[in-house]
Design a protein around this motif. Structure first.
Motif, PDB file in Angstrom:
ATOM      1  N   THR A  21       0.853  -1.181   0.000  1.00  0.00           N
ATOM      2  CA  THR A  21       0.000   0.000   0.000  1.00  0.00           C
ATOM      3  C   THR A  21       0.889   1.231   0.000  1.00  0.00           C
ATOM      4  OG1 THR A  21      -1.745  -1.160   1.220  1.00  0.00           O
ATOM      5  CG2 THR A  21      -1.816   1.234   1.221  1.00  0.00           C
ATOM      6  N   ASN A  23       0.920   5.310  -0.147  1.00  0.00           N
ATOM      7  CA  ASN A  23       0.121   6.529   0.020  1.00  0.00           C
ATOM      8  C   ASN A  23      -1.372   6.234  -0.042  1.00  0.00           C
ATOM      9  OD1 ASN A  23       2.484   7.997   0.241  1.00  0.00           O
ATOM     10  ND2 ASN A  23       2.536   8.537  -1.928  1.00  0.00           N
ATOM     11  N   GLY A  24      -1.770   5.139   0.583  1.00  0.00           N
ATOM     12  CA  GLY A  24      -3.173   4.811   0.688  1.00  0.00           C
ATOM     13  C   GLY A  24      -3.747   3.994  -0.444  1.00  0.00           C
ATOM     14  N   SER A  25      -2.954   3.725  -1.497  1.00  0.00           N
ATOM     15  CA  SER A  25      -3.430   2.926  -2.619  1.00  0.00           C
ATOM     16  C   SER A  25      -2.713   1.583  -2.642  1.00  0.00           C
ATOM     17  CB  SER A  25      -3.162   3.651  -3.949  1.00  0.00           C
ATOM     18  OG  SER A  25      -3.956   4.793  -4.070  1.00  0.00           O
ATOM     19  N   GLU A  85       2.908  -1.041   4.357  1.00  0.00           N
ATOM     20  CA  GLU A  85       2.295   0.252   4.066  1.00  0.00           C
ATOM     21  C   GLU A  85       3.402   1.289   3.958  1.00  0.00           C
ATOM     22  OE1 GLU A  85      -0.942   3.399   5.970  1.00  0.00           O
ATOM     23  OE2 GLU A  85      -0.954   1.278   6.559  1.00  0.00           O
ATOM     24  N   THR A  87       4.598   5.260   3.021  1.00  0.00           N
ATOM     25  CA  THR A  87       4.211   6.662   2.859  1.00  0.00           C
ATOM     26  C   THR A  87       5.421   7.439   2.361  1.00  0.00           C
ATOM     27  OG1 THR A  87       2.636   6.493   4.696  1.00  0.00           O
ATOM     28  CG2 THR A  87       3.233   8.699   3.952  1.00  0.00           C
ATOM     29  N   GLY A  91       2.689  11.787  -0.158  1.00  0.00           N
ATOM     30  CA  GLY A  91       1.525  11.526   0.678  1.00  0.00           C
ATOM     31  C   GLY A  91       1.373  12.486   1.848  1.00  0.00           C
ATOM     32  N   PRO A 174      -0.454  12.327   7.583  1.00  0.00           N
ATOM     33  CA  PRO A 174      -0.324  12.645   6.157  1.00  0.00           C
ATOM     34  C   PRO A 174      -1.678  13.016   5.569  1.00  0.00           C
ATOM     35  CG  PRO A 174       0.915  10.664   6.693  1.00  0.00           C
ATOM     36  CD  PRO A 174       0.093  10.993   7.902  1.00  0.00           C
ATOM     37  N   ASN A 176      -2.410  13.442   2.206  1.00  0.00           N
ATOM     38  CA  ASN A 176      -2.627  13.117   0.790  1.00  0.00           C
ATOM     39  C   ASN A 176      -2.575  11.610   0.562  1.00  0.00           C
ATOM     40  OD1 ASN A 176      -3.164  13.869  -1.882  1.00  0.00           O
ATOM     41  ND2 ASN A 176      -1.004  13.833  -2.434  1.00  0.00           N
ATOM     42  N   CYS A 177      -3.033  10.862   1.534  1.00  0.00           N
ATOM     43  CA  CYS A 177      -3.077   9.407   1.403  1.00  0.00           C
ATOM     44  C   CYS A 177      -4.527   8.982   1.213  1.00  0.00           C
ATOM     45  CB  CYS A 177      -2.496   8.711   2.633  1.00  0.00           C
ATOM     46  SG  CYS A 177      -0.706   8.870   2.754  1.00  0.00           S
ATOM     47  N   ARG A 180      -5.654   7.161  -5.224  1.00  0.00           N
ATOM     48  CA  ARG A 180      -4.879   7.843  -6.273  1.00  0.00           C
ATOM     49  C   ARG A 180      -4.665   6.865  -7.423  1.00  0.00           C
ATOM     50  NH1 ARG A 180      -1.784  12.241  -5.119  1.00  0.00           N
ATOM     51  NH2 ARG A 180      -0.163  11.551  -6.548  1.00  0.00           N
ATOM     52  N   SER A 190      -8.081   1.549  -4.819  1.00  0.00           N
ATOM     53  CA  SER A 190      -8.451   1.475  -3.419  1.00  0.00           C
ATOM     54  C   SER A 190      -9.205   0.192  -3.176  1.00  0.00           C
ATOM     55  CB  SER A 190      -9.340   2.686  -3.061  1.00  0.00           C
ATOM     56  OG  SER A 190     -10.563   2.583  -3.747  1.00  0.00           O
TER      57      SER A 190
END
Length: 404
Positions: A21, A23-25, A85, A87, A91, A174, A176-177, A180, A190
């Motif tokens: 994962t 930055n959240g994707s 995960e 970052t 992010g 963060p 900007n996670c 994207r 996602s």
């Protein structure tokens, strides 16, 4: 951190699947076992904010967060991080909503040349997350793991101390996670995305025709808006607009390789910028086509892991003495070609469109594109763009205009 048993006998050039994962994707990559996390982020996912300096874990430029802890991306193999995960500095905050650390670095002029900035931002975030009560006098030692060659430590210390003082009760996470779209060899999405949404960014020349091409969110690397006067009559330009193969031959270095039906096409584009030689293999979808207007989307990747995606709109407007060609494009670049910078990449892209317009004008006049009439290569475009910049700056200096 150890490798899974299934990877213990992997050859250096053998590709291994890894999912992480970023930055959240969630991102899935197929990488050789020796690819580092820093190279995977930069060359395969286009996250060039993670800088690479010494590649020995000393300078700290490649610092990222792995499962919430600071780590040197150049010292980790990507395949070690299956399920992790990550970052990166991308992010941390958005352009319209910067993280407090980013705002403070700008306010205190702690950016300097900018090369060490991502490492300092991520290291500072890690420090203030784990030690919110850190004292100012301890900051030089705490941040010594990132090297700055611009003698900018005082401003950096001021920036970090201000954020520490303002957020003793906890540093904001963060900003900007989230969902994207990442361009590169991997697929991304996602938890709510479908494979059909992710697949176009993976390996367009090796997969079946996707349902659609989805452009990344956010600002493009380059935004092009070019207007060119053509000598050809509107009906002759319309004839070229109606022939995709002829139209493709007008673009420098482009070649149409396959017609997939229903306005889908495969092709390749060759670019040579000095020692960097790239061949993009990709796919294009014509969304609208008439004698006056073409709307298309395209995406591709090169063998080094770089990627490009574009949304293009071209219009032919009748005008006195011929036709006005209006071309607009949002271009998203990743990997090595993105490293040339937004402004320079924009100059090169605009010049390529201008040469495309001249080639289209010749094709509309019935000329067959040959070696002597083929638009100049990308290296000459780059040289011309640089020369134009030098002339513009020299002209400003002669007129007494301060340099920007």
């Amino acid at each position: 951190m150890t490798l899974p048993k299934s990877y213990e006998r992997t050859e250096a050039d053998q590709s291994v699947e890894v999912t992480m994962t970023v930055n959240g994707s969630e991102v899935s990559l197929s990488l050789p076992a020796r690819v580092t996390l820093s190279d995977a982020l930069r060359d395969h996912l286009g996250l060039t904010g993670t800088h690479v300096g010494c590649e020995h874990g000393i300078c700290g430029m490649c610092t990222v967060l792995v499962d919430g802890e600071a780590a040197r991306a150049c010292l980790l193999f990507a395949i070690q991080l299956d399920g992790a995960e990550i970052t990166t500095v991308e992010g941390l905050g958005r352009q319209d909503d910067l993280h407090p650390l980013q705002e403070s670095f700008g306010r205190h002029h702690g950016l300097q040349c900018g090369f060490c900035t991502p490492g300092f931002l991520m290291s500072s975030y890690d420090l203030l997350t784990h030690e919110p009560d850190v004292r100012r006098e301890d900051l030089p030692a705490e941040l010594s793991g990132v090297l700055c060659r611009c003698t900018g430590y005082r401003n950096i210390i001021d920036a970090v101390d201000e954020v520490a003082q303002a957020h003793r009760d906890g540093l904001p996470g963060p900003g900007n996670c989230g969902r994207r779209t990442l361009v590169g060899r991997g697929t991304s999405g996602s938890s709510g995305s479908s494979p059909a949404e992710a697949e176009p960014a993976a390996r367009p020349e090796e997969t079946a025709r996707p349902e659609e091409i989805t452009l990344p969110e956010g600002d493009p690397t380059v935004r092009i808006d070019v207007t060119s006067q053509l000598g050809s009559a509107p009906e002759d330009v319309a004839r070229v607009f109606g022939d995709i193969r002829l139209l493709a031959r007008c673009l420098p270095g482009a070649e149409l390789t396959d017609d997939l039906g229903e306005a889908w096409y495969r092709g390749r584009a060759r670019v040579a910028l000095g020692p960097v030689r790239l061949t993009f293999n990709g796919i294009a979808h014509v969304l609208e086509q008439s004698g006056e207007r073409i709307v298309m989307r395209a995406q591709g990747k090169d063998t080094g892991g770089g990627g490009a995606q574009a949304g293009i709109v071209m219009s032919a407007v009748p005008a006195e003495g011929g036709t006005v060609l209006e071309a607009r494009a949002d271009v998203f670049l990743t990997g090595r070609i993105a490293g040339f910078g937004r402004s320079l990449a924009g100059d090169v892209s605009r010049r390529m469109f201008e040469d495309f317009a001249r080639a289209l004008d010749r094709a509309a006049a019935g000329e067959e594109a040959g070696p002597e009439s083929r638009p100049p290569g990308a290296f000459s475009l780059l040289f011309a763009a640089l020369l134009e910049r030098v002339r513009a700056r020299f002209g400003r200096r002669r007129r007494g205009v301060p340099r920007s």
